[in-house]
Design a protein around this motif. Structure first.
Motif, mmCIF file in Angstrom:
data_model
loop_
_atom_site.group_PDB
_atom_site.id
_atom_site.type_symbol
_atom_site.label_atom_id
_atom_site.label_comp_id
_atom_site.label_asym_id
_atom_site.label_seq_id
_atom_site.Cartn_x
_atom_site.Cartn_y
_atom_site.Cartn_z
ATOM 1 N N ALA A 29 0.826 -1.218 0.000
ATOM 2 C CA ALA A 29 0.000 0.000 0.000
ATOM 3 C C ALA A 29 0.860 1.267 0.000
ATOM 4 O O ALA A 29 1.989 1.248 0.487
ATOM 5 N N PHE A 31 2.026 4.990 1.239
ATOM 6 C CA PHE A 31 2.055 5.807 2.468
ATOM 7 C C PHE A 31 2.749 7.119 2.165
ATOM 8 O O PHE A 31 3.963 7.137 1.913
ATOM 9 N N TYR A 194 -8.476 5.399 10.959
ATOM 10 C CA TYR A 194 -7.978 4.019 11.113
ATOM 11 C C TYR A 194 -8.426 3.419 12.444
ATOM 12 O O TYR A 194 -7.897 2.411 12.881
ATOM 13 N N GLY A 242 -0.560 -2.791 4.192
ATOM 14 C CA GLY A 242 0.080 -1.519 4.489
ATOM 15 C C GLY A 242 0.945 -1.588 5.732
ATOM 16 O O GLY A 242 2.093 -2.025 5.683
ATOM 17 N N TYR A 299 6.730 2.597 12.713
ATOM 18 C CA TYR A 299 6.123 1.293 12.371
ATOM 19 C C TYR A 299 7.077 0.149 12.676
ATOM 20 O O TYR A 299 6.706 -0.840 13.301
HETATM 21 C C1 LIG Z 1 0.619 7.926 7.222
HETATM 22 C C2 LIG Z 1 -0.253 7.309 6.171
HETATM 23 C C3 LIG Z 1 -0.151 7.712 4.852
HETATM 24 C C4 LIG Z 1 -0.971 7.138 3.866
HETATM 25 N N1 LIG Z 1 -0.865 7.563 2.563
HETATM 26 C C5 LIG Z 1 -1.692 7.021 1.621
HETATM 27 C C6 LIG Z 1 -1.638 7.448 0.261
HETATM 28 O O1 LIG Z 1 -0.843 8.290 -0.154
HETATM 29 N N2 LIG Z 1 -2.506 6.860 -0.614
HETATM 30 C C7 LIG Z 1 -3.402 5.885 -0.217
HETATM 31 O O2 LIG Z 1 -4.162 5.371 -1.027
HETATM 32 N N3 LIG Z 1 -3.450 5.458 1.057
HETATM 33 C C8 LIG Z 1 -2.619 6.003 1.982
HETATM 34 N N4 LIG Z 1 -2.669 5.533 3.254
HETATM 35 C C9 LIG Z 1 -3.520 4.347 3.567
HETATM 36 C C10 LIG Z 1 -2.719 3.031 3.393
HETATM 37 O O3 LIG Z 1 -2.301 2.891 2.054
HETATM 38 C C11 LIG Z 1 -3.564 1.786 3.767
HETATM 39 O O4 LIG Z 1 -4.714 1.779 2.983
HETATM 40 C C12 LIG Z 1 -3.961 1.803 5.245
HETATM 41 O O5 LIG Z 1 -2.809 1.849 6.080
HETATM 42 C C13 LIG Z 1 -4.800 0.561 5.597
HETATM 43 O O6 LIG Z 1 -4.129 -0.625 5.256
HETATM 44 P P1 LIG Z 1 -3.443 -1.527 6.427
HETATM 45 O O7 LIG Z 1 -4.511 -1.804 7.443
HETATM 46 O O8 LIG Z 1 -2.937 -2.751 5.730
HETATM 47 O O9 LIG Z 1 -2.359 -0.655 7.014
HETATM 48 C C14 LIG Z 1 -1.884 6.115 4.247
HETATM 49 C C15 LIG Z 1 -1.991 5.714 5.574
HETATM 50 C C16 LIG Z 1 -1.197 6.302 6.538
HETATM 51 C C17 LIG Z 1 -1.344 5.842 7.962
#
Ligand SMILES: Cc1cc2nc3c(=O)[nH]c(=O)nc-3n(C[C@H](O)[C@H](O)[C@H](O)COP(=O)(O)O)c2cc1C
Length: 347
Positions: A29, A31, A194, A242, A299
């Protein structure tokens, strides 16, 4: 048959079904501020198991002008060590999306991803990111224009809704009218950010509505989490991970059943050291390197046996030498914990 025997047979069946089915495709994903071009390149040199890498979103560029050098650098490579890179756009303007798509096409990218998941109020209040989900008519207008002109694959990353998961009943039928190449769904609504748990009931409902290839995203932190997910949703073989990969860069390997190296902690050390040196080189030793490393360590610290103490050491660093001493101390003192309990093949 006794209840115990039935439960035993069920567990036995689940174990074999998970072990024998083809491993999922795994996407890393995006970030903002962390999965930069430098990060993606260094990650892909050290770890395997990821099938696509996504860039953090691009926004606020001027169609018709040249992409500024910083954005061009961020889009430098279409593949990192053989792994496909997918740029992402955050916009509610079809012309802006198409202009970036054209640039990406000329640079050799195969796909552009549309961010409809960003939940933060300063974005969502402008009907961008997840803030556009409650407006199916606007979504339809943008998609119609984009698909009339785009020459590369166009995928979407979204949530179950912005204020309510019921919104999906209105926006999914809009998505279904277009050849969106893949739809990544984070199983929360925007207003949750989140917090709380992913809403798996609403996700199950979405699964019945969505016609495009569906990529699941949300809270998969271990092989165990994946096993639970795949027992409930065996038809889904596309995952976007992510925070789980930021914490444990080996997670895609664990999920795919790929053997870990003998000494995973040493490989993690080599990875963070190379990341740090690559940032120093890219940024000419600008002190912002420390901020970038601190953001990532927020992280990575979670995968050591005392995350709070580990992160405190990194956070305190004011100079490069402080940082280097903190890292040496962490790898000498703390246990790296993520290679075992959830691994199918512990070594
Ligand atoms: C600090 C931060 C920055 C993020 N930046 C983006 C981004 O630029 N584009 C996007 O689609 N999602 C972004 N996300 C969301 C993550 O890509 C992901 O969807 C989210 O962490 C949930 O997935 P996970 O539970 O596997 O972590 C971001 C999340 C965080 C916490």
């Amino acid at each position: 048959m006794s209840i115990n025997l039935l439960k035993y047979l069920h567990d036995f069946y689940t174990y074999f079904r998970i072990t024998l089915t083809a491993p999922p495709k795994i996407y890393f994903a995006p970030f903002q501020g962390i999965t930069t071009q430098v990060f993606r390149a260094v990650y892909a040199r050290h770890f395997i198991g990821v099938d696509k890498l996504f860039t953090p979103y691009f926004s606020n560029f001027e169609p018709g002008c040249k992409l500024p050098p910083r954005k061009l650098t961020a889009l430098k490579n279409q593949f990192e060590n053989g792994v496909e890179v997918v740029p992402q756009v955050l916009s509610k303007n079809a012309d802006e999306i198409l202009w970036l798509a054209k640039n990406c096409e000329q640079m050799g990218f195969n796909e552009l991803n549309w961010n409809l998941g960003c939940p933060y109020p300063q974005v969502a209040s402008k009907k961008r990111g997840a803030g556009l989900l409650p407006y199916p008519v606007l979504l339809d207008e943008v998609l119609e224009k984009v698909f009339s002109e785009i020459n590369i694959a166009f995928s979407v990353k979204c949530r179950l809704g912005y204020a309510s998961a019921d919104e999906q009943k209105a926006f999914v039928p809009v998505f279904n009218r277009y050849p969106i190449s893949e739809l990544t769904l984070h199983a929360r609504i925007g207003k949750q950010l989140y917090s709380g748990q992913p809403d798996m009931e609403a996700f199950a409902e979405a699964l019945t509505l969505i016609k495009q290839p569906l990529v699941y995203n949300g809270d998969i932190f271990s092989r165990e989490d994946y096993n639970q997910f795949t027992s409930r949703f065996p038809s889904i073989n596309l995952l976007m991970l992510g925070r789980g990969v930021l914490r444990n860069p080996f997670l895609p390997m664990l999920i795919k059943g790929i053997e870990l190296p003998e000494d995973p902690k040493t490989q993690i050390r080599q990875f963070v050291d190379e990341l740090y040196l690559a940032y120093r080189e890219e940024r000419d030793d600008n002190p912002s390197v420390l901020n970038a490393m601190k953001e990532y360590w927020a992280y990575l610290a979670e995968s050591f046996d005392d995350p709070l103490r580990v992160f405190r050491k990194i956070r305190k660093a004011k100079k490069f030498t402080d940082y280097e001493e903190a890292v040496a101390d962490i790898f000498d003192t703390f246990k790296w914990e993520e290679s075992d309990s959830s691994s199918p093949q512990k070594h």
